[in-house]
Design a protein around this motif. Structure first.
Motif, PDB file in Angstrom:
ATOM      1  N   UNK A   1     -83.137  -2.448 -14.567  1.00 49.19           N
ATOM      2  CA  UNK A   1     -84.445  -1.789 -14.399  1.00 49.19           C
ATOM      3  C   UNK A   1     -84.560  -1.159 -13.011  1.00 49.19           C
ATOM      4  N   UNK A   2     -83.643  -0.241 -12.723  1.00 45.87           N
ATOM      5  CA  UNK A   2     -83.627   0.460 -11.433  1.00 45.87           C
ATOM      6  C   UNK A   2     -83.934   1.929 -11.666  1.00 45.87           C
ATOM      7  N   UNK A   3     -84.839   2.464 -10.867  1.00 48.59           N
ATOM      8  CA  UNK A   3     -85.177   3.885 -10.895  1.00 48.59           C
ATOM      9  C   UNK A   3     -84.895   4.476  -9.528  1.00 48.59           C
ATOM     10  N   UNK A   4     -84.081   5.522  -9.496  1.00 52.14           N
ATOM     11  CA  UNK A   4     -83.834   6.276  -8.269  1.00 52.14           C
ATOM     12  C   UNK A   4     -84.418   7.658  -8.515  1.00 52.14           C
ATOM     13  N   UNK A   5     -85.382   8.069  -7.687  1.00 53.29           N
ATOM     14  CA  UNK A   5     -86.033   9.351  -7.927  1.00 53.29           C
ATOM     15  C   UNK A   5     -86.136  10.173  -6.654  1.00 53.29           C
ATOM     16  N   UNK A   6     -86.073  11.489  -6.860  1.00 50.49           N
ATOM     17  CA  UNK A   6     -86.252  12.474  -5.792  1.00 50.49           C
ATOM     18  C   UNK A   6     -85.478  12.117  -4.532  1.00 50.49           C
ATOM     19  N   UNK A   7     -84.195  11.791  -4.724  1.00 54.94           N
ATOM     20  CA  UNK A   7     -83.355  11.368  -3.612  1.00 54.94           C
ATOM     21  C   UNK A   7     -82.055  12.149  -3.579  1.00 54.94           C
ATOM     22  N   UNK A   8     -81.435  12.176  -2.408  1.00 53.83           N
ATOM     23  CA  UNK A   8     -80.142  12.825  -2.178  1.00 53.83           C
ATOM     24  C   UNK A   8     -79.160  11.730  -1.822  1.00 53.83           C
ATOM     25  N   UNK A   9     -78.078  11.627  -2.622  1.00 55.15           N
ATOM     26  CA  UNK A   9     -77.065  10.598  -2.418  1.00 55.15           C
ATOM     27  C   UNK A   9     -75.705  11.290  -2.311  1.00 55.15           C
ATOM     28  N   UNK A  10     -74.964  11.013  -1.267  1.00 53.28           N
ATOM     29  CA  UNK A  10     -73.679  11.687  -1.106  1.00 53.28           C
ATOM     30  C   UNK A  10     -72.600  11.058  -1.977  1.00 53.28           C
ATOM     31  N   UNK A  11     -72.251   9.809  -1.723  1.00 53.79           N
ATOM     32  CA  UNK A  11     -71.220   9.123  -2.494  1.00 53.79           C
ATOM     33  C   UNK A  11     -71.789   7.792  -2.972  1.00 53.79           C
ATOM     34  N   UNK A  12     -71.788   7.581  -4.282  1.00 50.90           N
ATOM     35  CA  UNK A  12     -72.316   6.345  -4.852  1.00 50.90           C
ATOM     36  C   UNK A  12     -71.173   5.626  -5.561  1.00 50.90           C
TER      37      UNK A  12
ATOM     38  N   UNK B   1     -81.083   1.851 -16.170  1.00 49.75           N
ATOM     39  CA  UNK B   1     -81.057   2.548 -14.875  1.00 49.75           C
ATOM     40  C   UNK B   1     -81.315   4.025 -15.116  1.00 49.75           C
ATOM     41  N   UNK B   2     -82.151   4.633 -14.282  1.00 50.44           N
ATOM     42  CA  UNK B   2     -82.440   6.056 -14.427  1.00 50.44           C
ATOM     43  C   UNK B   2     -82.417   6.740 -13.068  1.00 50.44           C
ATOM     44  N   UNK B   3     -81.776   7.910 -13.047  1.00 52.62           N
ATOM     45  CA  UNK B   3     -81.777   8.794 -11.890  1.00 52.62           C
ATOM     46  C   UNK B   3     -82.645   9.985 -12.259  1.00 52.62           C
ATOM     47  N   UNK B   4     -83.723  10.192 -11.524  1.00 57.15           N
ATOM     48  CA  UNK B   4     -84.698  11.225 -11.845  1.00 57.15           C
ATOM     49  C   UNK B   4     -84.855  12.178 -10.654  1.00 57.15           C
ATOM     50  N   UNK B   5     -84.589  13.456 -10.897  1.00 58.24           N
ATOM     51  CA  UNK B   5     -84.715  14.506  -9.865  1.00 58.24           C
ATOM     52  C   UNK B   5     -83.921  14.160  -8.600  1.00 58.24           C
ATOM     53  N   UNK B   6     -82.650  13.808  -8.819  1.00 59.00           N
ATOM     54  CA  UNK B   6     -81.763  13.449  -7.711  1.00 59.00           C
ATOM     55  C   UNK B   6     -80.623  14.456  -7.598  1.00 59.00           C
TER      56      UNK B   6
ATOM     57  N   UNK C   1     -83.297  15.716 -14.818  1.00 62.43           N
ATOM     58  CA  UNK C   1     -83.396  16.721 -13.758  1.00 62.43           C
ATOM     59  C   UNK C   1     -82.546  16.339 -12.545  1.00 62.43           C
ATOM     60  N   UNK C   2     -81.334  15.865 -12.820  1.00 59.31           N
ATOM     61  CA  UNK C   2     -80.439  15.371 -11.775  1.00 59.31           C
ATOM     62  C   UNK C   2     -79.135  16.157 -11.796  1.00 59.31           C
ATOM     63  N   UNK C   3     -78.568  16.352 -10.624  1.00 61.74           N
ATOM     64  CA  UNK C   3     -77.274  16.999 -10.471  1.00 61.74           C
ATOM     65  C   UNK C   3     -76.266  15.978  -9.971  1.00 61.74           C
ATOM     66  N   UNK C   4     -75.147  15.871 -10.673  1.00 64.28           N
ATOM     67  CA  UNK C   4     -74.026  15.049 -10.212  1.00 64.28           C
ATOM     68  C   UNK C   4     -72.831  15.986 -10.126  1.00 64.28           C
ATOM     69  N   UNK C   5     -72.324  16.193  -8.926  1.00 65.22           N
ATOM     70  CA  UNK C   5     -71.246  17.176  -8.734  1.00 65.22           C
ATOM     71  C   UNK C   5     -69.877  16.654  -9.168  1.00 65.22           C
ATOM     72  N   UNK C   6     -69.658  15.355  -9.073  1.00 68.53           N
ATOM     73  CA  UNK C   6     -68.388  14.761  -9.482  1.00 68.53           C
ATOM     74  C   UNK C   6     -68.679  13.393 -10.083  1.00 68.53           C
ATOM     75  N   UNK C   7     -68.123  13.145 -11.285  1.00 70.98           N
ATOM     76  CA  UNK C   7     -68.400  11.902 -12.007  1.00 70.98           C
ATOM     77  C   UNK C   7     -67.089  11.258 -12.422  1.00 70.98           C
ATOM     78  N   UNK C   8     -66.925   9.977 -12.085  1.00 73.25           N
ATOM     79  CA  UNK C   8     -65.739   9.205 -12.476  1.00 73.25           C
ATOM     80  C   UNK C   8     -66.164   8.137 -13.478  1.00 73.25           C
ATOM     81  N   UNK C   9     -65.508   8.127 -14.630  1.00 70.40           N
ATOM     82  CA  UNK C   9     -65.818   7.163 -15.685  1.00 70.40           C
ATOM     83  C   UNK C   9     -64.621   6.312 -16.074  1.00 70.40           C
ATOM     84  N   UNK C  10     -63.538   6.396 -15.355  1.00 73.01           N
ATOM     85  CA  UNK C  10     -62.295   5.705 -15.709  1.00 73.01           C
ATOM     86  C   UNK C  10     -62.535   4.231 -16.012  1.00 73.01           C
ATOM     87  N   UNK C  11     -62.055   3.781 -17.184  1.00 67.32           N
ATOM     88  CA  UNK C  11     -62.103   2.381 -17.612  1.00 67.32           C
ATOM     89  C   UNK C  11     -63.515   1.800 -17.673  1.00 67.32           C
ATOM     90  N   UNK C  12     -64.527   2.633 -17.829  1.00 65.85           N
ATOM     91  CA  UNK C  12     -65.892   2.117 -17.944  1.00 65.85           C
ATOM     92  C   UNK C  12     -66.234   1.837 -19.402  1.00 65.85           C
TER      93      UNK C  12
END
Length: 142
Positions: free
Chosen positions: A38-49, A59-64, A83-94
């Motif tokens: 139950x985590x909400x991340x909103x209107x934020x800029x994250x470089x590397x997660x 979990x929801x990322x909203x306007x990030x 309404x979120x942009x993710x420039x690079x996504x890694x899903x290996x073995x998830x």
């Protein structure tokens, strides 16, 4: 947590329940092997997660804007991006269940073989045809 500004957030192997992060700027977010529910991340800029090996539920990322999101080896259920942009996504073995990727640009995704359990659009599926073929060992010839 509102208005946080941190170049590095060290939170590996931590538990986050009923947390809201908003209007924040975070550089390197190190949350490998964490447990998020139950985590909400909103209107934020994250470089590397780094959520490698983490457990995510509701979990929801909203306007990030996220430059790089690593979900390698993660166990994710009911995760959404609005309404979120993710420039690079890694899903290996998830392991993914009910993960909604429809708003994301999937042109820079790795680990397409782990996309079982995600929701994408027809357009995204068409864009990923080559990656799916490579993952399945299919040769596509015109």
């Amino acid at each position: 947590m509102q208005g946080a500004n941190a170049p590095v957030l060290h939170a590996a192997r931590t538990t986050w329940r009923d947390v809201r992060i908003s209007d924040s700027r975070l550089g390197a977010v190190e949350m490998s092997d964490a447990d998020l529910t139950s985590v909400l991340v909103s209107e934020s800029k994250l470089s590397f997660v780094n959520l490698r090996g983490s457990r995510l539920r509701d979990v929801r990322f909203d306007r990030c804007v996220i430059d790089e999101l690593d979900l390698g080896g993660a166990d994710a259920e009911r995760v959404a991006f609005t309404e979120t942009t993710v420039r690079s996504l890694r899903l290996d073995r998830s392991t993914l269940r009910d993960v909604d990727l429809r708003v994301l640009d999937l042109s820079n995704v790795s680990g397409v073989e782990a996309m079982r359990g995600t929701v994408i659009t027809f357009g995204q599926a068409a864009d990923l045809t080559s990656a799916f073929a490579r993952a399945l060992g299919i040769t596509v010839i015109d």
